[in-house]
Design a protein around this motif. Structure first.
Motif, short mmCIF file in Angstrom:
data_model
loop_
_atom_site.label_atom_id
_atom_site.label_comp_id
_atom_site.label_asym_id
_atom_site.label_seq_id
_atom_site.Cartn_x
_atom_site.Cartn_y
_atom_site.Cartn_z
N VAL A 60 0.90 -1.32 0.10
CA VAL A 60 0.08 -0.01 -0.05
C VAL A 60 0.86 1.24 0.03
O VAL A 60 1.89 1.35 0.84
CB VAL A 60 -0.99 0.01 1.14
CG1 VAL A 60 -1.91 1.33 1.31
CG2 VAL A 60 -1.84 -1.32 1.07
N ALA A 61 0.58 2.19 -0.84
CA ALA A 61 1.18 3.56 -0.95
C ALA A 61 0.81 4.34 0.18
O ALA A 61 -0.18 4.92 0.25
CB ALA A 61 1.06 4.10 -2.26
N VAL A 62 1.51 4.90 1.19
CA VAL A 62 1.47 5.41 2.30
C VAL A 62 1.87 6.95 1.76
O VAL A 62 2.85 7.23 1.60
CB VAL A 62 2.06 4.81 3.61
CG1 VAL A 62 1.66 6.09 4.78
CG2 VAL A 62 1.50 3.62 3.91
N PRO A 63 0.91 8.04 2.05
CA PRO A 63 1.06 9.31 1.54
C PRO A 63 2.40 9.99 2.24
O PRO A 63 2.28 9.67 3.78
CB PRO A 63 -0.16 10.13 1.81
CG PRO A 63 -1.19 8.85 1.82
CD PRO A 63 -0.49 7.78 2.48
N GLU A 64 3.22 10.58 1.85
CA GLU A 64 4.14 11.37 2.25
C GLU A 64 3.71 12.72 2.94
O GLU A 64 4.48 13.12 4.01
CB GLU A 64 5.25 11.57 1.36
CG GLU A 64 6.16 10.47 0.71
CD GLU A 64 7.20 9.82 1.73
OE1 GLU A 64 7.44 10.42 2.65
OE2 GLU A 64 7.61 8.82 1.42
N LEU A 65 2.93 13.26 2.25
CA LEU A 65 2.28 14.52 2.90
C LEU A 65 3.36 15.57 3.35
O LEU A 65 3.18 16.39 4.17
CB LEU A 65 1.41 14.16 4.33
CG LEU A 65 0.34 13.23 4.30
CD1 LEU A 65 -0.28 13.13 5.59
CD2 LEU A 65 -0.59 13.63 3.14
#
Length: 242
Positions: A60-65
């Motif tokens: 899953v691509a976890v947002p860097e924000l």
């Protein structure tokens, strides 16, 4: 629950929803960041998720924000007014990210308003607030939005015991203490009561005294504050060894 469910919803993390709940509970309840501002907590949760083996396996691509990270670093009044201003000044991917973070935060508020009801103060809190009447100026300093604070304090009739309820829109807890008390009261006449390392840090930053409400032992802590802490505070026997 209100926070973590909305993280799953607004950032597309359904495949790792259990890990989201675990990460949020750790950051906001059991870590050194306990009780911090929600936007700071969001960044820590995302960073923690990227380290979790099951999240890595899930792919899953976890947002860097990154845009949010910059805003949190530059701003102290981390609330919707300042986020709205930052969104208005942004463009492109940064704007879309900040709008997503705003949608998450608004979603949290909606859930809190809908779900968090009839949640009484810890035993002893009301007695302490009553004991302080006529003896001290009492303020609420919190990283929670003011709207939720006012609603919850008034729901239980304890808002009448405080002079001001300061939420995240009014700045950090250190700023709250600085504006409200520093230069107006002697250092040994300012007592911060808190349940998080950030509360202790805020008190130390302005030279104020501190009384800990220990997580998991809140009732005992409030009873000790009433029976021991406050009498020492008013007798000027608090600072130092105690």
């Amino acid at each position: 629950d209100c926070f973590s469910v909305n993280v799953v919803k607004h950032f597309g993390l359904s495949p790792v929803s259990r890990q989201v709940h675990q990460a949020w509970d750790f950051v906001n309840l059991y870590s050194q960041s306990r009780g911090c501002n929600r936007f700071k907590a969001l960044l820590e949760v995302m960073d923690l998720l990227r380290q979790m083996p099951k999240v890595k396996v899930a792919g899953v691509a976890v947002p860097e924000l990154q845009a949010t990270r910059i805003w949190v670093h530059e701003e102290t009044a981390l609330g919707h007014p300042s986020l709205t201003a930052r969104i208005a000044a942004a463009s492109g991917e940064a704007k879309r990210e900040l709008e997503q973070v705003m949608a998450w935060s608004l979603g949290v508020n909606a859930f809190v308003k809908d779900i968090v009801k009839e949640l009484p103060p810890f035993a002893g809190t009301r007695r302490v607030l009553q004991d302080l009447q006529g003896k001290a100026d009492v303020l609420v300093l919190s990283a929670t939005p003011a709207e939720a604070l006012v609603r919850e304090w008034s729901e239980h009739g304890i808002d009448k015991f405080v002079s001001l309820i300061a939420g995240q829109e009014m700045g950090s807890k250190t700023e709250h203490l600085s504006l409200a008390a520093v230069g107006k009261y002697a250092a040994d006449a300012i007592l911060m009561v808190g349940d998080a390392p950030g509360d202790l840090k805020a008190a130390r930053s302005v030279g104020a005294l501190f009384f800990p409400i220990n997580p998991g032992d809140e009732e005992e802590s409030w009873a000790r504050l009433q029976a021991e802490g406050l009498p020492r505070f008013f007798a000027k026997d608090y600072a130092g060894a105690y």
